[in-house]
Design a protein around this motif. Structure first.
Motif, PDB file in Angstrom:
ATOM      1  N   LEU A   1       0.742  -1.155   0.016  1.00 43.47           N
ATOM      2  CA  LEU A   1       0.088  -0.006   0.169  1.00 43.47           C
ATOM      3  C   LEU A   1       0.937   1.258  -0.003  1.00 43.47           C
ATOM      4  N   PRO A   2       0.540   2.483  -0.548  1.00 44.72           N
ATOM      5  CA  PRO A   2       1.256   3.435  -0.563  1.00 44.72           C
ATOM      6  C   PRO A   2       1.537   3.983   1.005  1.00 44.72           C
ATOM      7  N   SER A   3       2.668   4.527   1.136  1.00 45.78           N
ATOM      8  CA  SER A   3       2.894   5.063   2.412  1.00 45.78           C
ATOM      9  C   SER A   3       2.268   6.444   2.734  1.00 45.78           C
ATOM     10  N   SER A   4       2.386   6.894   4.095  1.00 50.65           N
ATOM     11  CA  SER A   4       1.767   7.997   4.364  1.00 50.65           C
ATOM     12  C   SER A   4       2.478   9.318   3.690  1.00 50.65           C
ATOM     13  N   LEU A   5       3.720   9.110   3.416  1.00 49.29           N
ATOM     14  CA  LEU A   5       4.393  10.295   2.640  1.00 49.29           C
ATOM     15  C   LEU A   5       3.823  10.470   1.298  1.00 49.29           C
ATOM     16  N   GLN A   6       3.511   9.192   0.578  1.00 46.75           N
ATOM     17  CA  GLN A   6       2.917   9.341  -0.680  1.00 46.75           C
ATOM     18  C   GLN A   6       1.683   9.886  -0.705  1.00 46.75           C
ATOM     19  N   THR A   7       0.914   9.494   0.205  1.00 51.72           N
ATOM     20  CA  THR A   7      -0.458   9.935   0.328  1.00 51.72           C
ATOM     21  C   THR A   7      -0.624  11.414   0.719  1.00 51.72           C
ATOM     22  N   LEU A   8       0.213  11.884   1.462  1.00 53.76           N
ATOM     23  CA  LEU A   8       0.129  13.310   1.905  1.00 53.76           C
ATOM     24  C   LEU A   8       0.771  14.192   0.568  1.00 53.76           C
ATOM     25  N   GLY A   9       1.743  13.467   0.134  1.00 53.23           N
ATOM     26  CA  GLY A   9       2.503  14.130  -1.074  1.00 53.23           C
ATOM     27  C   GLY A   9       1.255  14.290  -2.217  1.00 53.23           C
ATOM     28  N   SER A  10       0.537  13.637  -2.492  1.00 48.04           N
ATOM     29  CA  SER A  10      -0.445  13.390  -3.590  1.00 48.04           C
ATOM     30  C   SER A  10      -1.571  14.489  -3.145  1.00 48.04           C
ATOM     31  N   MET A  11      -2.014  14.514  -1.968  1.00 45.51           N
ATOM     32  CA  MET A  11      -2.913  15.521  -1.393  1.00 45.51           C
ATOM     33  C   MET A  11      -2.280  16.683  -1.293  1.00 45.51           C
ATOM     34  N   GLY A  12      -1.144  16.943  -1.164  1.00 43.90           N
ATOM     35  CA  GLY A  12      -0.434  18.413  -1.482  1.00 43.90           C
ATOM     36  C   GLY A  12      -0.398  18.892  -2.742  1.00 43.90           C
ATOM     37  N   ILE A  13      -0.071  17.953  -3.668  1.00 43.76           N
ATOM     38  CA  ILE A  13      -0.098  18.446  -4.877  1.00 43.76           C
ATOM     39  C   ILE A  13      -1.580  18.907  -5.518  1.00 43.76           C
TER      40      ILE A  13
END
Length: 186
Positions: free
Chosen positions: A143-155
């Motif tokens: 599954l995607p990491s928290s950093l990947q999830t937050l990065g997508s949300m930030g973008i």
């Protein structure tokens, strides 16, 4: 399904899922602030409806249209067209002026149809995800990491703020409307 096919499906989904909100935001900016005419707003709703169905039509063409969510997608499509029709036609107050000023105004009916259509859209998406979960997310995939999830949300947030900034900047260059007195010479 081979790993390359799975990666291609995820990439196409990611591209589509990021394109739809940005297109909707740009359509909202163009029709609401810059081109505030009735025809442009109707065009916006038609374009949103078409953009929202691209992924579904692609899957029907590439795979098959025999999934359980298809009837729910049809209901969503019917309510989307009904929403656009009611918005453009101003029914029922056009048929009986003055009788629908407080209850049953086309703007109220428009929102009710939009909400019911959104309900069917979310129901169809949930059914699609449940039906395709095994194919799209195998057990061995991380599954995607928290950093990947937050990065997508930030973008996504940065893109939305960029559209807001662009529309706000464009508003400065639009001339103020003339007063009625200036138009009539009073």
């Amino acid at each position: 399904m081979p790993v390359s096919g799975l990666f291609r499906m995820r990439t196409e989904y990611a591209q589509t899922s990021h394109a739809i909100p940005s297109r909707r935001a740009s359509l909202g900016c163009n029709s609401g602030a810059v081109l505030a005419t009735e025809e442009r707003r109707v065009d916006r709703y038609v374009a949103e409806g078409a953009v929202g169905r691209v992924a579904r039509f692609y899957r029907c063409a590439a795979e098959s249209c025999t999934e359980a969510a298809i009837p729910v997608h049809y209901k969503h499509t019917v309510f989307a067209f009904l929403t656009c029709f009611i918005f453009a036609s101003h029914l029922p107050e056009r048929l009986a002026p003055g009788h629908f000023d407080y209850i049953g105004h086309s703007h109220q009916v428009f929102h009710v149809c939009g909400i019911v259509g959104t309900h069917f859209q979310l129901e169809a998406i949930t059914m699609d995800m449940a039906g395709r979960h095994g194919r799209l997310l195998p057990v061995t995939t991380l599954l995607p990491s928290s950093l990947q999830t937050l990065g997508s949300m930030g973008i996504g947030a940065a893109g939305s703020l960029a559209v807001i900034a662009l529309c706000s900047t464009a508003l400065r260059f639009i001339p103020e409307p003339l007063q009625r007195e200036k138009l009539h010479g009073h």
